[in-house]
Design an enzyme around this catalytic site. Sequence first.
Site, mmCIF file in Angstrom:
data_model
loop_
_atom_site.group_PDB
_atom_site.id
_atom_site.type_symbol
_atom_site.label_atom_id
_atom_site.label_comp_id
_atom_site.label_asym_id
_atom_site.label_seq_id
_atom_site.Cartn_x
_atom_site.Cartn_y
_atom_site.Cartn_z
ATOM 1 N N VAL A 1 -16.662 15.552 65.725
ATOM 2 C CA VAL A 1 -15.300 16.177 65.807
ATOM 3 C C VAL A 1 -15.357 17.684 66.255
ATOM 4 O O VAL A 1 -14.620 18.162 67.147
ATOM 5 C CB VAL A 1 -14.660 16.334 64.395
ATOM 6 C CG1 VAL A 1 -13.575 16.965 64.309
ATOM 7 C CG2 VAL A 1 -14.332 14.776 63.922
ATOM 8 N N GLY B 1 -17.341 11.165 63.421
ATOM 9 C CA GLY B 1 -18.373 11.794 62.511
ATOM 10 C C GLY B 1 -18.073 13.343 62.488
ATOM 11 O O GLY B 1 -17.150 13.592 63.333
ATOM 12 N N CYS B 2 -18.495 13.924 61.542
ATOM 13 C CA CYS B 2 -18.105 15.358 61.301
ATOM 14 C C CYS B 2 -18.890 16.341 62.421
ATOM 15 O O CYS B 2 -17.821 17.135 63.110
ATOM 16 C CB CYS B 2 -18.695 15.697 59.931
ATOM 17 S SG CYS B 2 -20.381 15.558 59.444
ATOM 18 N N TYR B 3 -19.962 16.177 62.919
ATOM 19 C CA TYR B 3 -20.528 17.023 64.042
ATOM 20 C C TYR B 3 -19.669 16.589 65.072
ATOM 21 O O TYR B 3 -19.203 17.554 65.933
ATOM 22 C CB TYR B 3 -21.880 16.534 63.922
ATOM 23 C CG TYR B 3 -22.802 17.203 63.181
ATOM 24 C CD1 TYR B 3 -23.164 18.558 62.669
ATOM 25 C CD2 TYR B 3 -23.652 16.338 62.262
ATOM 26 C CE1 TYR B 3 -23.959 19.212 61.685
ATOM 27 C CE2 TYR B 3 -24.580 16.746 61.483
ATOM 28 C CZ TYR B 3 -24.473 18.374 61.116
ATOM 29 O OH TYR B 3 -25.419 18.929 59.988
#
Lengths: 335, 335, 335, 335
Positions: A152, A148-150
């Site tokens: 990372v 997920g972006c958060y």
Amino acid sequence: MKVGIAGATAYTSLELIKLLLHHPEVEIVYLGTRREGNPPISQIFPSLARQIDQPMAGLEPDDIPKGVKLIFVTLPPTVAMQYVPKYLKAGYRVIDFSADYRIKDADVYEKWYKTPHTDPDGLKRAVYGLPELFRKEIRRTKLVANPGCYPVSVILALAPLLARELIEHRDIIADSKSGVSGRGRDVSEQSMYCERNENVEAYGVGGHRHLPEMEEVLERATGTRTRITFTPHLVPMDRGLLSTTYARLKALNTSEAVTDKLRNFYKDEIFVRVKEPGQPPSTKDVVGTNFCDISAHVVENRVVVISAIDNLLKGASGVAVQNMNVMFGFPERLV
Amino acid sequence: MKVGIAGATAYTSLELIKLLLHHPEVEIVYLGTRREGNPPISQIFPSLARQIDQPMAGLEPDDIPKGVKLIFVTLPPTVAMQYVPKYLKAGYRVIDFSADYRIKDADVYEKWYKTPHTDPDGLKRAVYGLPELFRKEIRRTKLVANPGCYPVSVILALAPLLARELIEHRDIIADSKSGVSGRGRDVSEQSMYCERNENVEAYGVGGHRHLPEMEEVLERATGTRTRITFTPHLVPMDRGLLSTTYARLKALNTSEAVTDKLRNFYKDEIFVRVKEPGQPPSTKDVVGTNFCDISAHVVENRVVVISAIDNLLKGASGVAVQNMNVMFGFPERLV
Amino acid sequence: MKVGIAGATAYTSLELIKLLLHHPEVEIVYLGTRREGNPPISQIFPSLARQIDQPMAGLEPDDIPKGVKLIFVTLPPTVAMQYVPKYLKAGYRVIDFSADYRIKDADVYEKWYKTPHTDPDGLKRAVYGLPELFRKEIRRTKLVANPGCYPVSVILALAPLLARELIEHRDIIADSKSGVSGRGRDVSEQSMYCERNENVEAYGVGGHRHLPEMEEVLERATGTRTRITFTPHLVPMDRGLLSTTYARLKALNTSEAVTDKLRNFYKDEIFVRVKEPGQPPSTKDVVGTNFCDISAHVVENRVVVISAIDNLLKGASGVAVQNMNVMFGFPERLV
Amino acid sequence: MKVGIAGATAYTSLELIKLLLHHPEVEIVYLGTRREGNPPISQIFPSLARQIDQPMAGLEPDDIPKGVKLIFVTLPPTVAMQYVPKYLKAGYRVIDFSADYRIKDADVYEKWYKTPHTDPDGLKRAVYGLPELFRKEIRRTKLVANPGCYPVSVILALAPLLARELIEHRDIIADSKSGVSGRGRDVSEQSMYCERNENVEAYGVGGHRHLPEMEEVLERATGTRTRITFTPHLVPMDRGLLSTTYARLKALNTSEAVTDKLRNFYKDEIFVRVKEPGQPPSTKDVVGTNFCDISAHVVENRVVVISAIDNLLKGASGVAVQNMNVMFGFPERLV
């Protein structure tokens, strides 16, 4: 190498297609969508006209593309796990963008995603797709759970400090600011221009689904069980994600010394750039790239670590291509 | 009542002028500027044409406007304290927008503003202009130190919890997100559209001048000396300021109970709106108003208090007019 | 092939560097700047860190880089023509981004740029760098005058209709909307975030320097002398340029027929995409690419032709690389 | 004076409510909505909390509010004309925001709105609500057809030149740039942040519904039947509307002379500000106000007239309040 994408019309798919079109080693031969009528992908994304004009294919659960070696699955959570096992069974490798294979503990998954996990075998085999921490495992797996972006941005900021035992495992705060594309392509009042423009707000305070992912992966990567207070915010821009993390130092330290530890931890990583303490990262400097920029600042007994990524690239499609490069032995920088 | 503005071309002055033009009790009779040639204010701010077209006056240190009762000083820090004593001596009341009279400890002032304080008398008499906390003192003073935008948002979020002894005085974090107008009207590469648009970044990590102001005022207001880790960020919008604050609870508590304490603390305040725990504030809902919206969310042993203001209004010109209303006995809601 | 850039810190240079770094046939060996101290380019553009970290070189008029075959000159107008002749004399080819070699008529140049042209020889040899119209000449020249962003969008919209004699040469209107990067990197009040954000305005009404360029080039390309009323506008976005042009049809016609003419005119051009009449182009679909998207709409006796480009790519650095590809026989699509 | 709003949750209603709350002569007693459950208006628009918290009422066709003198109808076209006749019959005056009463020719209405007009009586009595042109009629009418945002900007730019016979009635072009709130509150892919941000595009080329309104009203106001080529564009901002109009002069003229004609035409109008030729208007200078800023620039045989308004105020709710002021004899400037 022939590859396919299941779920071709997501925002992340547009970025993925652009990256794959420029990748010297791969060819896109399958674009699966649940939209009716098999329109060409360039009808959904006019920016792709002249670059890839092939019609999309169906995406019924039994549609298995032929002749590919790797399938990127960009379907939503709980849907992806209906497709992934079939692709694996057909002998293809899979990089799955959903959250379905990121959390090893099926109970935690069920708690946050409100549905039992239906592919426990896949869950066991899946490797979390952050090459900076799990490169060796990614090389050997058939199934990558793309992160997920958060997570990372938060994991790359905190993992070195936890691994080197510089910070307390409690009282960690992650305050994240994301561009609106982080919401994906859902058409809702919350995604409208006039709601998001000239506006900043927090959402999911204390209860965002990316929180258990961060905590579990940090534990797997560093051996330390953490407690993070995580607050995501939407800021008025298309893309880019900045996470400002706060942790208590175990011992007195300087910004320079912590920065050195970060540099050392990431010294062989081409996509992590550790910046000087006086130069906190800007999302603008990473948007359009697969870089994660990080800086550390000691303020009395606490360290503030700030990380910036492009949520659609290092936070989704860029790291997916990086994962593919690792899986198939292509040069990792080909993103 | 006749009023003047010393420093008429600042962004905050534009907002101040708009508010005063609609205020039924006051008339602007003096607009002082250091710009040459005494142009009309509507040449600097074309939006004011037809609303106030009078030429501006000079602003030499010895220019004392005649016949006013109150002067708003919107000059930069270190400059303001050259003007304020003269206005006071002439018998006028003053609301000063700079930081020159906010910090009572002259040593702290000198440390952060790199110059000795030259008006210790004024410093002694000045009252910090946050009516929610210092209304009684504002009523009686000749000199109001109008607060900084970040401090307004952070102090209003934390003061009730400190005053009611709900949170630890250490380990407090304030992560603030401000629109670009918070930088004022300086023409620099950092303020250019192409640098700020589609970009989020932190600045002044651990060392912003508003930090000593927050800490000192919170101590004066609540009796508790705090240590705050403060990180301001610029987000791509004109105006609006969201502060996400994190503090450790002294005892287990619920979001609802903390929200009740906030409601109770601000029950007589017309410009503070306490929101439900599930509804964190949006800057969009306060921009153009003098409101501060606040919500509280308990996450395990920590509380996340989020506050939103318009940095140019409740964080500058709006609270200035509110202060004027308090000083002169006008209805406080006339902002 | 080794190339250099004279004027490395312009916004267009950042884009140029990114394109050249991905180009398989070239290597950047010289980055000249007038900034003091020869800092590495990644200090000016942090986004380039890890991609190109070499220190920049000086840019005194007598500094001639060694060993390059081509120099991109990204200096301002009137400055560029002091450098270009020296590079040509040293045997290098030049692609000049300034306006100094675009207008053949030195009197017109002097009228608009307020200074006599000092390199009439260069002016004679220069070829206007729009491959869609002057590919053959670009192949043979030593000096390309890279086009202005507004002219690229307007010329590509109008040239086919003028060449095919579909429209009147008078009463042509070009109403253009540009992102703020079109202003370049000047630090002025007009470029500040708070001036440009949430704002649209026209500038240089009837008197923009790109007007004589459009008119002269259209005449060279189509044999028809036109009179254009040109109004550029700034809109609040980083990049992207949309030109809406209006011309009177010589004879009754349909949107479909005019669209066919455009398609036919550009049938061998890889970077021009002619769209259906009902689908006017969006800047979003071309930003980040070298495409120009065009659509035509007949409204009674008039045709509205709309074109969209990325002002920094097809309007500057992208077309420059395309010109380089044409000059040196590289595949033209390598942009 | 008691007033009501039928259709309280539209974007224009939010602005209307804010204006009415500050208006010294009126009180809002009815807020009708088709949303279920009669929530308070501040639940739909949290910015209104503490300012107006009353529950909304139903809006069935037979719900007639009691005790009001004026109803603002902010329902969509074709819906509004089902409500207006009932309000008129109940003896209330009406200001209707839809297009249902703007176009006198019922055939033209049917052609553009795809439905027959069902209230020909209302249509006959309705007065077009642009006080600068129809003040006398507005004073006497029961039913005001509040104008469309594009028509306000285009009509105010062109009416003086047509009335004074300075320009040809043919070959007029209106190229308009609108903020996204011009689309209203529809939740669709076209209104999403990631579609509109960093993007400019034309829509409805040659076929926007506001075109027949402009042409018919200009004819009624000036006696001249015009043919306008109208192209609306969406630009990435919340609000603001700039129209750049182009017309051929009947005789040679100067920018100064045309500007004088405009000044003279609008000399008694408090909400029209005619600017110097060298200073084209900015939307930023009119947003938040009821002003229309206009400038004229002669370029050879053509005049470029540029007008700027706030589409939600002078283009909708501001002009509605101005109309109310005219209808009821309140000072017109009370907007």
